[in-house]
Design a protein around this motif. Structure first.
Motif, PDB file in Angstrom:
ATOM      1  N   ARG A  71      -2.706   4.672  -1.617  1.00  0.00           N
ATOM      2  CA  ARG A  71      -2.752   3.256  -1.230  1.00  0.00           C
ATOM      3  C   ARG A  71      -2.588   2.334  -2.440  1.00  0.00           C
TER       4      ARG A  71
ATOM      5  N   HIS B 176       0.881  -1.172   0.000  1.00  0.00           N
ATOM      6  CA  HIS B 176       0.000   0.000   0.000  1.00  0.00           C
ATOM      7  C   HIS B 176       0.921   1.225   0.000  1.00  0.00           C
TER       8      HIS B 176
ATOM      9  N   HIS C  18       2.877  -3.365   7.070  1.00  0.00           N
ATOM     10  CA  HIS C  18       1.819  -2.390   6.729  1.00  0.00           C
ATOM     11  C   HIS C  18       1.714  -1.334   7.811  1.00  0.00           C
ATOM     12  N   SER C  19       0.860  -0.328   7.551  1.00  0.00           N
ATOM     13  CA  SER C  19       0.525   0.678   8.558  1.00  0.00           C
ATOM     14  C   SER C  19      -0.986   0.693   8.725  1.00  0.00           C
TER      15      SER C  19
ATOM     16  N   GLU D 214       1.711   3.477   3.036  1.00  0.00           N
ATOM     17  CA  GLU D 214       2.115   2.822   4.295  1.00  0.00           C
ATOM     18  C   GLU D 214       3.634   2.625   4.248  1.00  0.00           C
TER      19      GLU D 214
END
Ligand SMILES: [Zn+2]
Length: 347
Positions: free
Chosen positions: A96, A54, A141-142, A57
């Protein structure tokens, strides 16, 4: 503080950087994915680190850089490979998805050699990972801007994939984070697609997106180092990292992800508890006010839980998530009856 032991002596390690071509643009520019490898002269586990699938992120990119900065002197066996920037097109536009095709790369796995752009990129990444027969794959990821780091485990894929799932959970327990089992089955993510191939794989949710936050980088690096030491890729740690959690949530047991209950009013969200807080069923966790500050609704917890994060939105709408929680399965109620028992006991 424990007296520092002698640093484990690393084996000879070969570090290499290369590229994988993914796209020739309409202006004939060539787009590539950077690939990093640290390979010990001694055989051992193979670990993949992947980040920025993404594009917004971003902390995982820097976490992987930090892992490679440390690993040369501390690796004792095996190999660590990485795709630090799987979605450069999204990264450069703070988006994203893959900007040019608007696809979510992490809903495109295992990909297809003849599919859409996203599926073709996913196929190249997936094939490169699978052909090394990895011991473990960690996808970085975030989450929401205000959130604690946690391990996200897919739902049990069952059947012939049980062994890979068990190994995934064992590795996840060593991260030092909360262990959260996803509430829905997302079948085209990298981690789920790898599990279906028998490859242990999990997602690390490492705080907020958009910019590189040093605390998030430190937590991610520590969690990965815990797991590399657990696998024996690096030497044993002097002290194992644990993210500070409330007492009832420190033993790495599996929790269920929940973003319920939703609010039922339109207005402005005022949060009453913070990420990392323990919350009890019936406790108010947010209130909704209108533009004059007049109270519209108080939203209360339906489960005992730990707060994982606040919604990024200040605006509340009916049916929209306000907060995310990690819920102990034995205390998971939907307000009326016990939630269906997940197969968590069996793993
Ligand atoms: Zn993500």
């Amino acid at each position: 503080m424990a007296k520092s032991k002698k640093e484990p002596k690393g084996s000879n390690v070969r570090i290499s950087y290369s590229f994988m071509k993914i796209l020739t643009g309409s202006d004939l520019s060539r787009r590539r994915l950077p690939v990093m490898s640290a390979i010990s002269e001694s055989l051992g586990p193979v670990v993949w680190l992947t980040a920025c699938g993404h594009g917004d992120e971003v902390s995982g990119i820097v976490i992987i850089q930090e892992v490679f900065r440390k690993i040369r002197r501390q690796m004792v066996c095996g190999a660590v490979h990485a795709f630090p920037l799987m979605n450069p097109l999204g990264f450069e536009t703070r988006t994203r998805n893959i900007t040019v095709s608007r696809e979510d790369l992490n809903r495109s796995f295992p990909g297809s050699v003849t599919g859409s752009l996203g599926e073709r990129i996913a196929h190249r990444i997936f094939s490169a990972i699978v052909e090394t027969s990895p011991t473990l794959v960690l996808d970085l990821h975030s989450d929401w801007i205000e959130s604690i780091p946690y391990v996200l485990i897919d739902r049990d894929p069952g059947g012939p994939h049980k062994a890979a799932y068990k190994k995934t959970i064992e590795a996840g327990k060593h991260a030092g984070f909360c262990l959260i089992v996803d509430s829905e089955e997302l079948t085209k993510t990298l981690s789920h697609s790898l599990l279906l191939k028998g490859v242990p794989s999990l997602t690390l949710e490492l705080g907020g997106p958009y910019s590189v936050n040093q605390a998030n980088v430190s937590h991610g690096l520590e969690a990965i180092w815990n797991m590399l030491a657990y696998l024996g890729v690096t030497g044993p740690r002097d002290s194992t990292f644990s993210y500070p959690l409330p007492p009832g949530y420190r033993d790495a047991k599996l929790l269920k992800y929940s973003d319920k209950p939703y609010g039922s009013k339109t207005g402005i969200i005022r949060f009453l508890v913070n990420p990392g807080d323990e919350i009890k069923a019936g406790q108010p966790f947010a209130k909704i006010v209108n533009a004059f500050g007049k109270h519209q609704e108080t939203v209360t917890a339906i489960n005992d839980a730990i707060v994982l994060g606040h919604s990024d939105s200040a605006a509340a709408f009916p049916g929209m998530p306000i907060m995310a929680f990690g819920v102990p399965p034995e205390r998971a109620f939907d307000g009326k009856k016990p939630a269906p028992g997940p197969s968590l006991e069996s793993v």
